[in-house]
Design an enzyme around this catalytic site. Sequence first.
Site, short mmCIF file in Angstrom:
data_model
loop_
_atom_site.label_atom_id
_atom_site.label_comp_id
_atom_site.label_asym_id
_atom_site.label_seq_id
_atom_site.Cartn_x
_atom_site.Cartn_y
_atom_site.Cartn_z
N LYS A 129 2.88 4.46 -0.71
CA LYS A 129 2.73 3.79 -2.01
C LYS A 129 1.37 4.13 -2.60
O LYS A 129 0.38 4.26 -1.87
CB LYS A 129 2.81 2.26 -1.84
CG LYS A 129 4.09 1.75 -1.21
CD LYS A 129 4.01 0.24 -0.97
CE LYS A 129 5.28 -0.28 -0.31
NZ LYS A 129 5.19 -1.74 0.01
N LYS B 100 8.24 2.37 7.98
CA LYS B 100 9.51 1.94 7.40
C LYS B 100 10.35 1.31 8.51
O LYS B 100 10.94 2.02 9.33
CB LYS B 100 10.24 3.12 6.76
CG LYS B 100 11.50 2.71 6.02
CD LYS B 100 12.15 3.91 5.34
CE LYS B 100 13.40 3.47 4.57
NZ LYS B 100 14.43 2.89 5.45
#
Length: 548
Positions: free
Chosen positions: A314, A123
Amino acid sequence: MAAPADPGPDPEPAVRHRHAELAAGITENNYRYYVLDSPLVSDAEYDTMMRELRALEEQYPQLRTPDSPTQKVGSVISTDFAPVQHLERLLSLDNAFSAEELDSWAARAERLGGSGPYLCELKIDGLAIALVYRDGLLVRAATRGDGVTGEDVTPNVRTIAAVPARLSGSGWPDTLEVRGEVFLPVAAFHALNERLESAGWPPFANPRNSAAGSLRQKDPRVTATRPLSLIVHGLAVPGEDTGGSGMPVPGAAGAPPAAPATQSGWYGRLREWGLPVSDRYQVVDDLDAVRDFITHYGEHRHDPAYEIDGVVVKIDTLEVQRALGATSRAPRWAIAYKYPPEEVTTRLLDIRVNVGRTGRVTPFAVMEPVKVSGSTVENATLHNADEVRRKGVLIGDMVVLRKAGDVIPEVVGPVTDLRTGAEREFDFPAACPACGTELVREDGGIDWRCPNTRSCPAQLRERLFHLAGRGALDIEVLGYEAAVALLDSGLVQDEGDIFALTAAALAGSPFFVSKQGTLTANAGKLLRNLEEARTRPLWRILVALSIR
């Protein structure tokens, strides 16, 4: 006909007040963070406020309205750049702050029919961007904004070397929108701050702020001097809701022939088209491997060239993503695992105070320089006298230091077991260190202030610097050193005096005179800036006045 859902108990007035207070605070912080690039609170404090607001709305669903911050994504729109509508909405991500919250997300997804393999990627702590390509050519770049409308920053994004002006290869859709993160590498961030400080301008707080500030420059030539980069992680085509999946599903309207069936497969396709994709993502089979990835980068979070604040997980299969769908603000098939702020130990050498533009006297810690969250820190705010007492820190203590939200240096407290007896208490000054005026404290207040608003040199210096800021009168040349020079030479006694400056007056300040005895280019530019500042709108004037 089914009975209407039970709205639950009616909230007490105190609960409504707290909900309104949290909503207003979060909305203001969104504006300060996304529009002004100047957050008031740390990421950790913001997350705490948002979690409390969500908890209240879970308990009292009638408090949840369409304009609640929990139902919106990101920021309001700045007026500096033209608003543009994204091809499809850009969503945010829900956060997990512990292994238990990560497990809860995975369990919810599994109940809805979603499971591994999982794609894990870093991230990046940068600025979300959306790039529109038509017939392979870059035609528009926009910030995320509120997820539906963003700011057009195309001229600035075109200066980023990693952004292709034309896609490579073939097979791309006629129109597509690439989503990614613009960032400034850590090494470039430190170099930029050195240049800003040497020019008398305040440094950026962190690489994310520097990326946002660089991307929102009025002059693309300024952006071009800063080595911004980009990593992409999503793709949208017209008519395909990105809440349903992070990439076009095979057979979807607008998807290219032989479209990949997984998120990771699309990353390979994007790379073929010349778009920058991370080389640090990994596809794993189960949650144990997800945890291993998170642990590894928690221990090696400074290995990448850019700042990270967590890991995005994800579900890799696009059909599963589409089946899970999204809420009004975030997909159900992805979550951001946020790392806790880093903590280190260092010695508190001294506690000093500075005087702000409104007269507030703020203590700050001076420490042995120490590296935390990728940058060297030697100063940290202590907020006010009560906070110094509450933390119980003494001059000479070994203290725990952390970057709250990985941004703002914060003294957590002392390591009392390491005290030697040589430590001493901090005595808060009774008089202003800049002008000698006795400090005052308002009834019920926590801050000590210098009441000498008229002639305190520290207040005037800070007010001048604030007045010149981009969010106020936007006087580019009036940086910190220029403000000090005007005060030291006696050319300015209060803010209004700057509009009486002339070339002859500036000739009396060595700062604005060259070695040849002539006025510098900055002197002429300052006079032009001041003339332009006379026509600023009323709201900028009100901001510039430093009204408490």
